[in-house]
Enzyme design. Structure first.
Site, PDB file in Angstrom:
ATOM      1  N   LYS A 155       0.855  -1.198   0.000  1.00 26.78           N
ATOM      2  CA  LYS A 155       0.000   0.000   0.000  1.00 26.78           C
ATOM      3  C   LYS A 155       0.885   1.240   0.000  1.00 26.78           C
ATOM      4  CE  LYS A 155      -1.904   3.008   2.693  1.00 26.78           C
ATOM      5  NZ  LYS A 155      -1.952   4.120   1.752  1.00 26.78           N
ATOM      6  N   GLU A 204       9.166   1.255  10.967  1.00 24.41           N
ATOM      7  CA  GLU A 204      10.222   2.276  10.825  1.00 24.41           C
ATOM      8  C   GLU A 204       9.515   3.612  10.936  1.00 24.41           C
ATOM      9  OE1 GLU A 204      13.228   1.368  10.706  1.00 24.41           O
ATOM     10  OE2 GLU A 204      13.125  -0.682   9.969  1.00 24.41           O
ATOM     11  N   CYS A 214      13.338  10.841   7.647  1.00 27.47           N
ATOM     12  CA  CYS A 214      13.290  10.368   9.043  1.00 27.47           C
ATOM     13  C   CYS A 214      14.667  10.434   9.692  1.00 27.47           C
ATOM     14  CB  CYS A 214      12.740   8.954   9.087  1.00 27.47           C
ATOM     15  SG  CYS A 214      13.582   7.856   7.953  1.00 27.47           S
ATOM     16  N   GLU A 245       9.521  16.132  15.617  1.00 23.88           N
ATOM     17  CA  GLU A 245       9.956  15.994  14.230  1.00 23.88           C
ATOM     18  C   GLU A 245       9.218  17.023  13.361  1.00 23.88           C
ATOM     19  OE1 GLU A 245       8.693  12.396  12.182  1.00 23.88           O
ATOM     20  OE2 GLU A 245      10.699  12.225  11.334  1.00 23.88           O
TER      21      GLU A 245
END
Ligand code: NAP
Length: 477
Positions: free
Chosen positions: A175, A250, A284, A381
């Protein structure tokens, strides 16, 4: 419009799916919608998983390792043959600079080659058990794996999951993120052309909010391999726990970049901007918290800001562009809110903070100084082109601040003192570190995070372990 891969890829064929509405695709450099992609419904999820299960049982798991490897090598070859088209798709779909896009498609091909080669080098053990006899382990495939991937590195991250899962003998339902489905759909088509049996790689674009639960709870899915935000990763883990599906996650990061006074300052300072601003900060692994020993702080900041100012922010379709737009207006808004918050708190914007062009979701690379560890921009973040730089005096205090984060994905340490490099690297709570470098991703080495940056590892032989069940067999003598 028809040149864009815009349909689900199910059981070896394109399908319009039964999702409620197609997903418009916007070029972040022009803000124009250039195609619409058909979306999967829950019924399509079921069809995809059942088709993948058939392919697993009837066509893929029983294939001789050599034949499986041949198919994976063919997929790598066909990716390379289509490298330019795939790179152009990625550039248009998410505003990725074309040079980076080419590198990332090439990386995807290398991942398939690595796992094609790994098939013949991944095996169990014989164990001298106490009672004698003969004891050995087998690594067996799991069945159908759901791979859910984000929009920031759409093609390579899809390959990181699909290649080892297939290599281990599983089949995959992939996906892609709704903002970046094009190269994933093309991967499904190309893999099929390369000889992958129908159903072994199903590609189902569709809104995560509409089909995510169906994937994470489908009884035939044995593992969910997810890359994305910590919030959605945590949700998937909760759903998968119901029937103890395996998960690998992750997730986000807020990675440190630690610079000691004895480092090669020029090299550290001039290479560091791209360690956070590459991919417009939507990475990331972005080294978004920079810790610099006070003795060299001013000089480091001067060099860093100067190098940042020289980065070429431009149309991602140009070969020379280093920094493209953000993926969407919303993603830019989030980054701008962090900058506004910092300004309001009296923090210093040393460079950047503005939109360089009237059109496109661009934002100048932004350097913030005088930030406090409790500031939101230091803790959370941003996933945009924003970095904070702080001085430190004491190694132990600096390490406490480094580890005062819910994340632990990657980071860099700059020093010419080997003992210090090793001492500090042991203490930083993160899954990936580089010393005198910003390199985090190696196809051959495990990649993943500590704490809320994730669970399990992509890449290397470690990822193969994560796509198998371990069986122990004892034979009496
Ligand atoms: P996201 O919102 O979590 O989306 C990631 C994927 O999950 C997309 O395919 C998304 O589909 C899907 N999704 C959304 N809601 C879902 C649900 N309820 N159930 C199942 N799937 C669902 O993250 P993102 O904004 O795309 O990506 C940014 C994040 O990814 C950042 O936090 C970044 O740090 C992280 N990331 C981590 C790594 C790593 O290796 N550690 C690498 C890259 C990115 P839709 O697009 O359809 O919503």
């Amino acid at each position: 419009m028809s040149d864009h891969p815009n349909k689900l890829f199910l059981n070896g064929n394109s399908s319009e799916g039964r999702g409620s509405a197609p997903i418009p695709q916007t070029n972040p450099a022009t803000e124009e919608i250039f195609c619409e992609v058909f979306a999967a419904s829950e019924a399509d999820v079921h069809e995809a998983v059942e088709g993948a299960q058939q392919a697993y049982l009837q066509a893929w798991r029983g294939l001789a390792p050599r034949q499986r490897a041949d198919v994976l090598f063919s997929i790598a070859r066909i990716i390379r043959e289509n490298l330019e088209t795939l790179a152009q798709l990625e550039c248009e779909n998410i505003g990725k600079p074309i040079g980076d896009a080419r590198d990332e498609i090439g990386l995807g091909a290398r991942v398939f080659e690595y796992y094609a080669g790994a098939i013949s080098k991944f095996f169990g053990q014989t164990i001298p058990v106490a009672r004698g006899g003969f004891d050995f382990t087998l690594r067996q495939p799991m069945g159908v794996v759901a791979a859910i991937v984000p929009w920031n590195f759409p093609f390579p991250i899809a390959c990181w999951k699909v290649a080892p899962a297939l290599a281990a003998g599983n089949t995959v339902v992939l996906k892609p993120a709704s903002q970046s489905p094009l190269t994933a759909i093309r991967l499904g088509e190309l893999a099929h052309r390369a000889g992958l049996p129908p159903g072994a790689l199903q590609v189902i674009p569709g809104q995560g909010s509409a089909i995510g639960d169906a994937l994470a709870t489908h009884p035939l899915i044995r593992k969910v391999s997810f890359t994305g935000s910590t919030e959605i990763g945590s949700r998937i883990m909760g759903l998968a726990a119901r029937d103890l599906k395996r998960v690998s996650l992750e997730l986000g990061g807020k990675s440190p970049n630690i610079v000691f006074a004895d480092a090669d300052l020029e090299q550290a300072a001039t290479s560091s901007p791209m360690s956070v601003f590459a991919n417009t900060g939507q990475d990331c692994c972005a080294r978004s918290r920079v810790f610099v020993e006070r003795k060299v702080f001013d000089r480091f900041v001067e060099l860093f800001v100067d190098a940042t100012g020289k980065l070429l922010v431009d149309d991602p379709a140009k070969d020379s562009t280093q920094i493209g737009p953000l993926v969407s207006a919303g993603q830019r808004r989030v980054a701008e809110e962090f900058i506004e918050g910092a300004r309001k708190a009296g923090r210093v914007v040393a460079t950047g903070g503005e939109r360089p062009f009237a059109k496109g979701f661009y934002l100048q690379p932004t350097v913030l100084l005088d930030v406090e560890p409790s500031d939101r921009v230091w803790q959370e973040e941003v996933f945009g082109p924003v970095v904070c730089i702080r001085p430190f005096d004491d190694e132990a205090q600096m390490l406490r601040e480094v580890n005062d984060s819910r994340y632990g994905l990657s980071g860099s340490i700059w020093t010419n003192d080997l003992k210090r490099a090793l001492r500090v690297s042991r203490q930083v709570e993160s899954g990936v570190l580089s010393i005198n470098s910003h390199s985090s991703v190696h196809v051959e080495a495990p990649f993943g995070g500590f704490k809320q940056s994730g669970l399990g590892r992509d890449l290397g032989m470690t990822a193969m372990e994560g796509y198998t069940e371990l069986k122990n067999i004892y034979v009496a003598e």
